[in-house]
Motif scaffolding. Sequence first.
Motif, PDB file in Angstrom:
ATOM      1  N   LEU A   9       0.819  -1.210   0.000  1.00 29.03           N
ATOM      2  CA  LEU A   9       0.000   0.000   0.000  1.00 29.03           C
ATOM      3  C   LEU A   9       0.853   1.259   0.000  1.00 29.03           C
ATOM      4  O   LEU A   9       0.454   2.286  -0.544  1.00 29.03           O
ATOM      5  N   SER A  10       2.020   1.190   0.580  1.00 31.32           N
ATOM      6  CA  SER A  10       2.876   2.380   0.641  1.00 31.32           C
ATOM      7  C   SER A  10       3.273   2.851  -0.752  1.00 31.32           C
ATOM      8  O   SER A  10       3.502   4.036  -0.968  1.00 31.32           O
ATOM      9  N   VAL A  11       3.324   1.952  -1.722  1.00 29.91           N
ATOM     10  CA  VAL A  11       3.661   2.330  -3.094  1.00 29.91           C
ATOM     11  C   VAL A  11       2.604   3.283  -3.648  1.00 29.91           C
ATOM     12  O   VAL A  11       2.905   4.227  -4.364  1.00 29.91           O
ATOM     13  N   PHE A  12       1.335   3.072  -3.292  1.00 28.05           N
ATOM     14  CA  PHE A  12       0.246   3.893  -3.807  1.00 28.05           C
ATOM     15  C   PHE A  12      -0.068   5.082  -2.909  1.00 28.05           C
ATOM     16  O   PHE A  12      -0.525   6.110  -3.374  1.00 28.05           O
ATOM     17  N   LEU A  13       0.138   4.946  -1.611  1.00 24.85           N
ATOM     18  CA  LEU A  13      -0.280   5.979  -0.674  1.00 24.85           C
ATOM     19  C   LEU A  13       0.794   7.001  -0.338  1.00 24.85           C
ATOM     20  O   LEU A  13       0.482   8.099   0.115  1.00 24.85           O
ATOM     21  N   ILE A  14       2.043   6.670  -0.546  1.00 26.53           N
ATOM     22  CA  ILE A  14       3.121   7.594  -0.223  1.00 26.53           C
ATOM     23  C   ILE A  14       3.759   8.056  -1.538  1.00 26.53           C
ATOM     24  O   ILE A  14       4.577   7.352  -2.125  1.00 26.53           O
ATOM     25  N   PRO A  15       3.333   9.233  -2.022  1.00 27.03           N
ATOM     26  CA  PRO A  15       3.918   9.704  -3.274  1.00 27.03           C
ATOM     27  C   PRO A  15       5.368  10.130  -3.072  1.00 27.03           C
ATOM     28  O   PRO A  15       5.685  10.843  -2.130  1.00 27.03           O
ATOM     29  N   LEU A  16       6.221   9.683  -3.940  1.00 22.64           N
ATOM     30  CA  LEU A  16       7.631  10.040  -3.895  1.00 22.64           C
ATOM     31  C   LEU A  16       7.852  11.133  -4.930  1.00 22.64           C
ATOM     32  O   LEU A  16       8.160  10.862  -6.087  1.00 22.64           O
ATOM     33  N   LYS A  17       7.640  12.391  -4.516  1.00 23.73           N
ATOM     34  CA  LYS A  17       7.742  13.519  -5.436  1.00 23.73           C
ATOM     35  C   LYS A  17       9.187  13.940  -5.644  1.00 23.73           C
ATOM     36  O   LYS A  17       9.973  13.946  -4.715  1.00 23.73           O
ATOM     37  N   HIS A  18       9.463  14.295  -6.887  1.00 27.37           N
ATOM     38  CA  HIS A  18      10.753  14.871  -7.235  1.00 27.37           C
ATOM     39  C   HIS A  18      10.602  15.626  -8.553  1.00 27.37           C
ATOM     40  O   HIS A  18       9.620  15.443  -9.267  1.00 27.37           O
ATOM     41  N   LYS A  19      11.543  16.473  -8.852  1.00 24.23           N
ATOM     42  CA  LYS A  19      11.573  17.167 -10.148  1.00 24.23           C
ATOM     43  C   LYS A  19      12.189  16.210 -11.150  1.00 24.23           C
ATOM     44  O   LYS A  19      13.147  15.517 -10.839  1.00 24.23           O
TER      45      LYS A  19
END
Length: 133
Positions: free
Chosen positions: A31-41
Amino acid sequence: MKQLIEDIKKIKLTRATIELVTVAFIIILGLSVFLIPLKHKGTLTYDNHRIIYNGDVANNRMNGQGKLTYDNGDSYQGQFKNGVFNGQGTYTAAKGWSYSGEFKKGQADGQGALKTSSGKTYKGEFKQGIYQK
């Protein structure tokens, strides 16, 4: 140390308990793959580098602020959500027209202004890409 060993012996670990804990752990990681967005440029390219995106990327999708440029010269600069135009932005066509305003699900939707290539401007409400007068 003896006390620790005695405490561990008091805990009754059965195969069923270990399996349950393992399954719960795997579900949480999944679930962490979908619920925790890994934002970057970053930069994303599509259609053999004919479409280029520069901006915020989360989970390998356009998410946040960015610019999308097409090989025909059209471009969109603004907000994205899950890979589509969503929020405030400006779409500029190579043929001379542009739309600035609200987008929902990839279409002009909400308050905005459409400027035609002949210089005429339509301001107001748009629904699913259509001016509402």
